[in-house]
Write a protein that holds these residues in place. Structure first.
Motif, mmCIF file in Angstrom:
data_model
loop_
_atom_site.group_PDB
_atom_site.id
_atom_site.type_symbol
_atom_site.label_atom_id
_atom_site.label_comp_id
_atom_site.label_asym_id
_atom_site.label_seq_id
_atom_site.Cartn_x
_atom_site.Cartn_y
_atom_site.Cartn_z
ATOM 1 N N GLU A 128 1.622 0.119 -4.026
ATOM 2 C CA GLU A 128 2.320 0.366 -2.760
ATOM 3 C C GLU A 128 1.560 -0.331 -1.650
ATOM 4 O OE1 GLU A 128 2.863 4.579 -2.195
ATOM 5 O OE2 GLU A 128 3.239 4.861 -4.336
ATOM 6 N N ALA A 129 2.236 -1.252 -0.969
ATOM 7 C CA ALA A 129 1.622 -2.008 0.128
ATOM 8 C C ALA A 129 2.686 -2.315 1.161
ATOM 9 C CB ALA A 129 1.006 -3.307 -0.393
ATOM 10 N N GLY A 130 2.343 -2.147 2.422
ATOM 11 C CA GLY A 130 3.286 -2.446 3.480
ATOM 12 C C GLY A 130 4.546 -1.601 3.429
ATOM 13 N N GLY A 131 4.445 -0.380 2.885
ATOM 14 C CA GLY A 131 5.598 0.508 2.820
ATOM 15 C C GLY A 131 6.553 0.209 1.686
ATOM 16 N N VAL A 132 6.193 -0.705 0.791
ATOM 17 C CA VAL A 132 7.053 -1.089 -0.327
ATOM 18 C C VAL A 132 6.339 -0.790 -1.640
ATOM 19 C CG1 VAL A 132 8.296 -2.989 -1.447
ATOM 20 C CG2 VAL A 132 8.116 -2.917 1.052
ATOM 21 N N GLY A 133 7.053 -0.205 -2.599
ATOM 22 C CA GLY A 133 6.483 0.104 -3.902
ATOM 23 C C GLY A 133 6.872 -0.944 -4.930
ATOM 24 N N HIS A 134 5.954 -1.268 -5.825
ATOM 25 C CA HIS A 134 6.178 -2.253 -6.883
ATOM 26 C C HIS A 134 5.706 -1.655 -8.205
ATOM 27 C CE1 HIS A 134 6.580 -5.456 -3.768
ATOM 28 N NE2 HIS A 134 5.634 -4.756 -3.159
ATOM 29 N N GLU A 135 6.601 -1.609 -9.189
ATOM 30 C CA GLU A 135 6.212 -1.150 -10.515
ATOM 31 C C GLU A 135 5.554 -2.311 -11.254
ATOM 32 O OE1 GLU A 135 6.389 1.956 -11.370
ATOM 33 O OE2 GLU A 135 7.408 2.483 -9.499
ATOM 34 N N LEU A 136 4.397 -2.056 -11.852
ATOM 35 C CA LEU A 136 3.633 -3.094 -12.538
ATOM 36 C C LEU A 136 3.593 -2.809 -14.030
ATOM 37 C CD1 LEU A 136 0.549 -3.394 -10.122
ATOM 38 C CD2 LEU A 136 2.673 -4.747 -10.102
ATOM 39 N N ALA A 137 3.756 -3.863 -14.828
ATOM 40 C CA ALA A 137 3.694 -3.750 -16.276
ATOM 41 C C ALA A 137 2.617 -4.687 -16.811
ATOM 42 C CB ALA A 137 5.054 -4.091 -16.895
ATOM 43 N N THR A 138 2.289 -4.545 -18.075
ATOM 44 C CA THR A 138 1.259 -5.377 -18.692
ATOM 45 C C THR A 138 1.570 -6.865 -18.477
ATOM 46 O OG1 THR A 138 0.865 -3.708 -20.388
ATOM 47 C CG2 THR A 138 0.091 -5.939 -20.848
ATOM 48 N N GLY A 139 0.574 -7.592 -17.991
ATOM 49 C CA GLY A 139 0.733 -9.020 -17.757
ATOM 50 C C GLY A 139 1.129 -9.388 -16.342
#
Length: 321
Positions: free
Chosen positions: A50-61
């Protein structure tokens, strides 16, 4: 050198703080270290950024570039409680301020709430990238996420292997690998995401504008005129001025001034260089001429700026004044 080449050439950009983070859910870390740029590489499992009010789902790689100096959060999921806060200087504390550095350390460059945790990430933070480096970081969003496979998997795998080793020259090898991953990540992101507003990146794809940019970046000390840049670009002065302004967002000579003053700010870090020496390297006839331009642009003289640098670390991304 162009801004991307200069990004890691600044003295403060040398030697990113790099570690392997291993975590077991539930977990969350709030990062308030004020680093200018951080690279996060998910080597197993996954997580959420979560950065700058935006969430990002992260996966392997996946690889994420996080632009500072504002805080960001990494976790296994959105609702997980924060177990650690990373402060400036990479000091680790609990949410109520108790030290956590030793409690979560698991040997060389290894940190987390479980040394065998399934969620692992390589985290590399550059405390400062200098004024020229900001030409690059300013074209990035708060967080730029590259999907798995966007970078050469062999490069990422090599970095993952090296981070656990402790051979001769290991810190140098690790630094260089992190630098390559960082540059490749920025290259890949900017190629796939043209900037929404005019910047120097937008001019790279135009042959004439690119030629003018290369000339200014390579020889800032030269007494460039619009006519000389147009000859280098093999177009008329009017054509170069129009294309350059449209794509880069500023006229050629105004961009040249910004580039020279950014270089000067970074060179002022080296106190062995006199003001006249700095001026000569960035295209000013004397230290007095540079001082006049520097003060007009930033509201502080080069001498005063140097004194502030000597007083202690400045907040990453801060203007001289």
């Amino acid at each position: 050198m162009d801004p991307l080449s200069q990004l890691l050439a600044h003295p403060h950009a040398e030697g990113a703080f790099t570690l392997l983070m291993s975590m077991r859910a539930p977990w969350a870390v709030r990062v308030e270290d004020e680093s200018a740029l951080t690279v996060v590489i998910v080597t197993s499992g996954g997580g959420r950024l979560e950065a700058g009010g935006v969430g990002h789902e992260l996966a392997t790689g996946d690889v994420a570039l996080v632009r500072g100096p504002l805080p960001y959060r990494v976790s296994d999921a959105a609702g997980s409680a924060t177990l650690a806060i990373i402060e400036p200087g990479q000091r680790c504390v609990t949410p109520d301020g108790a030290p956590l550095d030793l409690a979560l350390a698991h040997g060389l460059r290894h940190w987390g709430n479980d040394p065998d945790g399934p969620d692992t990430m390589i985290v590399a933070s550059y405390a400062d990238v200098g004024s020229v480096g900001r030409f690059v970081t300013d074209v990035l969003p708060d967080a730029a996420v590259l999907p798995a496979g966007a970078l050469d998997p062999a490069l990422v795998a090599h970095l993952a292997r090296e981070i656990a080793r402790d051979d001769l020259g290991q810190s140098v090898v690790l630094d260089r690998l992190v630098d390559v991953v960082t540059i490749e990540s920025i290259r890949t992101w900017t190629a796939a995401h043209p900037p929404a507003r005019p910047t120097w990146v937008g001019g790279v794809g135009d042959p004439a504008v690119s030629a003018a940019l290369r000339a200014m970046h390579a020889e800032p000390e030269r007494a460039w005129t619009l006519a000389a840049l147009a000859r280098r670009a093999a177009v008329s002065r009017a054509t170069l001025a129009a294309r350059f302004t449209d794509l880069v967002g500023t006229p050629p000579l105004r961009y040249l001034t910004s580039w020279r003053l950014a270089l000067a700010r970074d060179l002022l870090v080296d106190r062995s260089l006199t003001l006249d020496a700095v001026a000569g390297r960035v295209g000013y006839s004397s230290g007095f001429a540079l001082s006049t331009a520097f003060t007009r642009a930033f509201g502080v003289s080069p001498a005063a700026y140097r004194r502030r640098l000597a007083e202690g670390p400045r907040r990453v991304g801060a203007e001289p004044g």
